[in-house]
Design an enzyme around this catalytic site. Structure first.
Site, PDB file in Angstrom:
ATOM      1  CG  ASP A   1      29.100  31.999  85.526  1.00  0.00           C
ATOM      2  OD1 ASP A   1      29.105  32.292  86.906  1.00  0.00           O
ATOM      3  OD2 ASP A   1      29.523  30.858  85.200  1.00  0.00           O
ATOM      4  CB  SER A   2      33.020  31.990  87.471  1.00  0.00           C
ATOM      5  OG  SER A   2      32.265  30.967  87.574  1.00  0.00           O
TER       6      SER A   2
ATOM      7  CE1 TYR B   1      36.401  34.213  88.134  1.00  0.00           C
ATOM      8  CE2 TYR B   1      34.489  35.492  88.656  1.00  0.00           C
ATOM      9  CZ  TYR B   1      35.520  35.140  87.804  1.00  0.00           C
ATOM     10  OH  TYR B   1      35.738  36.187  86.791  1.00  0.00           O
ATOM     11  N   GLY B   2      34.750  29.978  93.084  1.00  0.00           N
ATOM     12  CA  GLY B   2      33.833  29.492  94.603  1.00  0.00           C
ATOM     13  C   GLY B   2      34.972  29.368  95.439  1.00  0.00           C
TER      14      GLY B   2
ATOM     15  CB  CYS C   1      29.075  34.412  88.832  1.00  0.00           C
ATOM     16  SG  CYS C   1      30.113  33.418  89.856  1.00  0.00           S
TER      17      CYS C   1
ATOM     18  CB  THR D   1      31.328  32.784  93.476  1.00  0.00           C
ATOM     19  OG1 THR D   1      30.758  31.691  93.799  1.00  0.00           O
ATOM     20  CG2 THR D   1      32.376  33.192  94.514  1.00  0.00           C
TER      21      THR D   1
ATOM     22  CD  GLU E   1      32.418  23.597  84.327  1.00  0.00           C
ATOM     23  OE1 GLU E   1      33.438  23.193  84.010  1.00  0.00           O
ATOM     24  OE2 GLU E   1      32.087  24.624  84.965  1.00  0.00           O
TER      25      GLU E   1
ATOM     26  CB  CYS F   1      25.997  27.023  92.923  1.00  0.00           C
ATOM     27  SG  CYS F   1      27.414  26.771  91.709  1.00  0.00           S
ATOM     28  CB  THR F   2      25.804  29.114  87.881  1.00  0.00           C
ATOM     29  OG1 THR F   2      27.044  28.746  88.259  1.00  0.00           O
ATOM     30  CG2 THR F   2      25.871  30.669  87.857  1.00  0.00           C
ATOM     31  CG  HIS F   3      28.026  24.889  87.786  1.00  0.00           C
ATOM     32  ND1 HIS F   3      28.366  26.294  87.839  1.00  0.00           N
ATOM     33  CD2 HIS F   3      28.938  24.087  86.761  1.00  0.00           C
ATOM     34  CE1 HIS F   3      29.288  26.135  87.050  1.00  0.00           C
ATOM     35  NE2 HIS F   3      29.658  25.041  86.423  1.00  0.00           N
TER      36      HIS F   3
HETATM   37  N1  DGL Z   1      29.502  30.510  88.896  1.00  0.00           N
HETATM   38  C1  DGL Z   1      29.899  29.952  90.380  1.00  0.00           C
HETATM   39  C2  DGL Z   1      28.656  30.295  91.229  1.00  0.00           C
HETATM   40  O1  DGL Z   1      27.427  30.407  90.870  1.00  0.00           O
HETATM   41  C3  DGL Z   1      30.062  28.301  90.487  1.00  0.00           C
HETATM   42  C4  DGL Z   1      31.513  28.079  89.735  1.00  0.00           C
HETATM   43  C5  DGL Z   1      32.754  28.760  90.491  1.00  0.00           C
HETATM   44  O2  DGL Z   1      32.866  28.687  91.443  1.00  0.00           O
HETATM   45  O3  DGL Z   1      33.213  29.763  89.747  1.00  0.00           O
HETATM   46  O4  DGL Z   1      28.904  30.413  92.534  1.00  0.00           O
END
Ligand code: DGL
Length: 289
Positions: A35-36, A67-68, A98, A100, A177, A209-211
């Site tokens: 993941d990012s 990364y987003g 991830c 993204t 976060e 999105c992961t979060h």
């Molecule tokens: N892991 C990214 C996603 O699921 C979210 C965090 C990022 O922007 O890197 O898109």
């Protein structure tokens, strides 16, 4: 609604790599997950719940997150480097946790990879397409994920009758976060981002999105109980299990282990990561980039 057979994504691979290995050897190799940064731990959690006997190697690119809000070119380069690191660990399957990276770089990663590669977009889209009663589906994600248009394309392929509504929600990642998942600031921010989707009368909301699974309770409250909230983690885990079974790569052990690598700030990763995953995130090894 009936459950369709899970689809596997990017199973293309060059078979030569496995020739010298027995199936038992292959099953013992770990699954790579990247993941990012920290968010992919929500996907790892679903994977460990469904596949407790598997070993996992997780890489969080904490030095270069997020990364987003980056370009396709940069996200693809970073994602390829992450995949290379995990492949060098001898993984049997790669999960791009991830959203993204999955949105913009999955094909590029799969084209240089000799093991099955599974992203989170198609499994999540499939789950949303299955549960949506009226086909009015909302998708939220990072700016890059939403700008890629991939969720709309895949959902339209799976449900040609569907109406898709998308919204980028860039502030939700730092909020999560920070641990602000149920306070007034989080509620106001979620309400702001979701207002347009609510007005569109969606019946299903896909958390792209992961979060966002960390905000699931709040998102459900804001959207109301009539809206199905779907996250891709559990759906991705089911696709991974089906892929391992298909390639006879399942590990027949009762318990596996998780090893964590990061590109920066291992202490922050373990501190915040425990909220995402649990106390098992005891330590992380920092790698150079
Ligand atoms: N892991 C990214 C996603 O699921 C979210 C965090 C990022 O922007 O890197 O898109």
């Amino acid at each position: 609604m009936t459950r369709a057979t899970p689809v596997s994504v990017n199973h293309r691979r060059k078979p030569a790599r496995r020739d010298s290995r027995t199936e038992a050897d292959s099953g013992g190799r770990p699954i790579g997950v990247f993941d990012s940064g920290i968010g992919g731990l929500t996907v790892l959690k679903a994977l460990v719940e469904l596949l407790p006997g598997e070993n996992f190697v997780y890489l969080g690119d904490t030095a270069r997150t997020p990364y987003g809000n980056k370009s396709t070119e940069v996200i693809t380069r970073y994602s390829r480097e992450n995949a290379e690191f995990l492949l060098a660990k001898g993984i049997k399957l790669l999960v791009v946790a991830c959203n993204t990276s999955s949105a913009v770089a999955l094909d590029a990663i799969a084209s240089d990879t000799a093991v099955p590669v599974i992203g989170v977009i198609e499994p999540g889209a499939q789950a949303a397409a299955e549960v949506s009663a009226k086909g009015r589906i909302g998708v939220i994600g990072t700016e890059a994920t939403i700008a890629s248009g991939i969720y709309t394309r895949i959902l339209k392929r799976l449900r040609p009758d569907a109406e898709i509504y998308t919204r980028a929600c860039p502030l939700l990642v730092p909020l999560v976060e920070e641990g602000w998942t149920d306070n007034e600031v989080a509620r106001r921010t979620v309400e702001h981002y979701l207002a347009g989707l609510k007005d569109s009368g969606i019946d299903t909301l896909l958390l792209g999105c992961t979060h966002y699974p960390m905000l699931r309770g709040l998102i459900q409250q804001v959207m109301g109980s009539a809206v199905r909230v779907v996250d891709s983690a559990a759906a991705t885990a089911r696709v991974v299990r089906a892929s391992l079974a298909r390639f006879k790569l399942l590990r027949s052990a009762r318990h596996g282990e998780q090893v964590f690598f990061v590109t920066e700030m291992p202490e922050r990763f373990t501190r915040v990561g425990r909220r995402f995953f649990g106390p098992e995130v005891e330590s992380a090894v920092r790698i150079e980039r």
